[in-house]
Write an enzyme that holds these catalytic residues in place. Structure first.
Site, short mmCIF file in Angstrom:
data_model
loop_
_atom_site.label_atom_id
_atom_site.label_comp_id
_atom_site.label_asym_id
_atom_site.label_seq_id
_atom_site.Cartn_x
_atom_site.Cartn_y
_atom_site.Cartn_z
N LYS A 195 30.10 58.41 64.86
CA LYS A 195 31.14 57.38 64.71
C LYS A 195 30.93 56.59 63.43
CE LYS A 195 31.24 56.70 69.71
NZ LYS A 195 30.62 55.80 70.70
N ARG B 65 12.57 73.74 70.81
CA ARG B 65 11.13 73.93 70.91
C ARG B 65 10.35 72.66 70.61
NH1 ARG B 65 10.67 79.52 70.45
NH2 ARG B 65 12.88 79.72 70.07
N THR B 66 10.68 72.06 69.47
CA THR B 66 9.94 70.86 69.04
C THR B 66 10.17 69.72 70.02
OG1 THR B 66 10.23 71.56 66.76
CG2 THR B 66 9.59 69.28 67.10
N HIS C 107 7.37 68.45 58.18
CA HIS C 107 7.32 68.69 59.63
C HIS C 107 5.84 68.60 60.03
CE1 HIS C 107 8.32 69.94 63.51
NE2 HIS C 107 8.63 71.20 63.33
N ARG D 20 13.92 63.79 64.79
CA ARG D 20 14.26 64.97 63.99
C ARG D 20 15.59 64.64 63.32
NH1 ARG D 20 12.13 70.13 63.76
NH2 ARG D 20 13.68 71.71 63.47
#
Lengths: 315, 151
Positions: A80, A51-52, A129, A101
């Site tokens: 890695k 969604r974001t 957020h 994010r």
């Protein structure tokens, strides 16, 4: 260069919040503009959040920018053993701004300290957020015509709910009265109540969740009570249906009352409510686009005046 | 001073760090990077103290500390006293004060904090004596001063 990153809005002034709201209003009027033509926006999702990500990428595309990035951390070198700093340095040499994010808390703050380009925090673990908070504030303003002196009811998971905590802090400039409705295990943490007292934010805690309790609400902010948050599953079974909003519970609601939800919802808002004038969660999600357009522009140094004076790009 | 009362030899020039809780002695040594020292140092461990019952003391020859260096001690031993010695005389006494910011000293106890997952220095803000906590600059976690762990 001034760091125009957006890591948190916890320290934003009232004026700054109102400024971003005015920007978002311009995008609500005309969402397709070429203000970011020729720019590259990187979206780095070290933790999936469809969604974001879609919302930010739509915002970038509607502003004429090009988007690069990854949606799935499995494809990056982080797995890695590459450090976050190395990834940021590499991507910042390609892109003009990074939307990130991350599952680690504080990742956005750190990235903003090492990155030569602005970082926009699209969520860092349980920490911040800010674009969600911005769209919540915008939605409240849009539906109530003001942010001042509102009765805001927060329902559900008030312990782990990052969105409700951020909303609480951001609203401190606007003399709200908060109402907390949550099971004991997910009650508003003491340090947030302390925060309210220190900042003169009024709050009331309610035991019941029924038509009478929410009759005074301007905003009813619903969140999901998640099974995995409970240490005592018997307790979950006891309370899980107590925080569901049914259509019957809206019988005494004020006409201006709107129901918000950060989505996804499961069953905490009865589906038949979607057709009532109180339901506003889908418009809220749509406002995410305007809020994120404002955030991207602001972080790239585009001002409200630039947007108001932009007469050509959407014709 | 009577000979039997002098538990650690006197110092000609240097710094005496007194009233160190014995349980914190080795952390103090590590915070001041005494292992990198070239001059001589005397460490007294579990000495008798009227004030504390038991205490530890460090006497470092020909070494003087800046306020910034000293204030780093406030995380583990806020009540130590420092005396600057010149020619066997105490010329200055200092107490430690908690600095507003602690960089690279305290470990964040949030395992999901970026500082525990990336090669970087930690950074904490002191939220005041009354609160008695430090706040991580990155993840915002608050740690009580009594629970502080060093990096």
């Amino acid at each position: 260069m001034e760091n125009r990153s957006l890591v948190t809005i916890a320290n934003h002034s009232r004026e700054r919040i109102e400024y971003l709201i005015r920007m978002a209003q311009e995008f609500e009027k005309h969402r397709n503009r070429r203000l970011l033509e020729g720019r590259i926006v990187a979206t780095l999702f070290f933790e999936p959040s469809t969604r974001t990500r879609l919302s930010f990428e739509t915002a970038a595309n509607r502003l004429g920018a090009k988007v690069i990035g990854f949606a799935d951390p499995k494809v990056t070198s982080g797995t890695k053993g590459e450090t976050l700093k190395d990834t940021i340095m590499m991507v910042s040499s390609y892109a003009d701004i990074i939307v990130m994010r991350h599952y680690l808390e504080g990742a956005a703050q750190y990235a903003s300290e090492v990155s030569p380009v602005p970082i926009v925090n699209a969520g860092d673990g349980a920490n911040q957020h800010p674009s969600q908070t911005m769209l919540d504030l915008y939605t409240i303003y849009q539906t109530q015509g003001t942010l001042d002196n509102l009765d805001i009811y927060l329902v559900g998971d008030l312990k782990y709910g990052r969105t409700v905590h951020s909303l609480l802090t951001a609203m401190r400039h606007f003399s709200p009265t908060f109402h907390f409705i949550a099971p004991d295990e997910l009650a508003m943490p003491e340090h947030y109540k302390m925060y309210c007292r220190q900042n003169g934010i009024k709050f009331v805690e309610h035991q019941d969740f029924d038509a009478d309790t929410i009759a005074g609400a301007d905003i009813l902010y619903m969140t999901r009570v998640q099974r995995e948050r409970f240490t005592d599953l018997d307790e979950y079974e006891r309370v899980k249906d107590r925080y569901l909003l049914s259509r019957a519970m809206l019988s005494k609601a004020k006409p201006n009352m709107k129901i918000l939800h950060p989505l996804p919802r499961v069953n905490e808002i009865e589906y038949s409510i979607d057709d009532t004038p109180y339901a506003y969660y889908f418009q809220q999600a749509q406002n995410g686009l305007y809020a994120r357009q404002a955030i991207l522009c602001d972080s790239l140094g585009i001002t409200l005046d630039d947007i108001i004076n932009d007469k050509i790009s959407f014709k | 001073m009577k000979r039997q009362e002098l538990q650690v030899a006197a110092l000609e020039n240097g710094t005496v760090i007194d009233h160190i809780p014995s349980s914190k002695l080795f952390q103090v040594i590590s915070l001041l990077h005494l292992e990198e020292l070239n001059s001589s140092a005397t460490v007294g461990y579990n000495l008798k103290s009227k004030k504390m019952g038991q205490k530890s003391i460090i006497k470092i020859a020909d070494k003087f500390f800046s306020d910034d260096e000293i204030n780093q001690l406030s995380v583990v031993a806020p009540n130590v006293t420092l005396s600057t010695i010149r020619d066997y005389e105490v010329v200055e006494k200092k107490e430690v004060h908690m600095p507003e910011e602690l960089i690279g000293i305290v470990r964040c106890d949030n395992h999901k904090c970026i500082t525990n997952n990336e090669p970087m220095r930690t950074r904490f803000h002191f939220l005041g004596k009354e609160r008695g906590t430090l706040q991580c600059h990155y993840c915002n976690r608050e740690i009580s001063l009594s629970d502080v762990k060093l990096v």
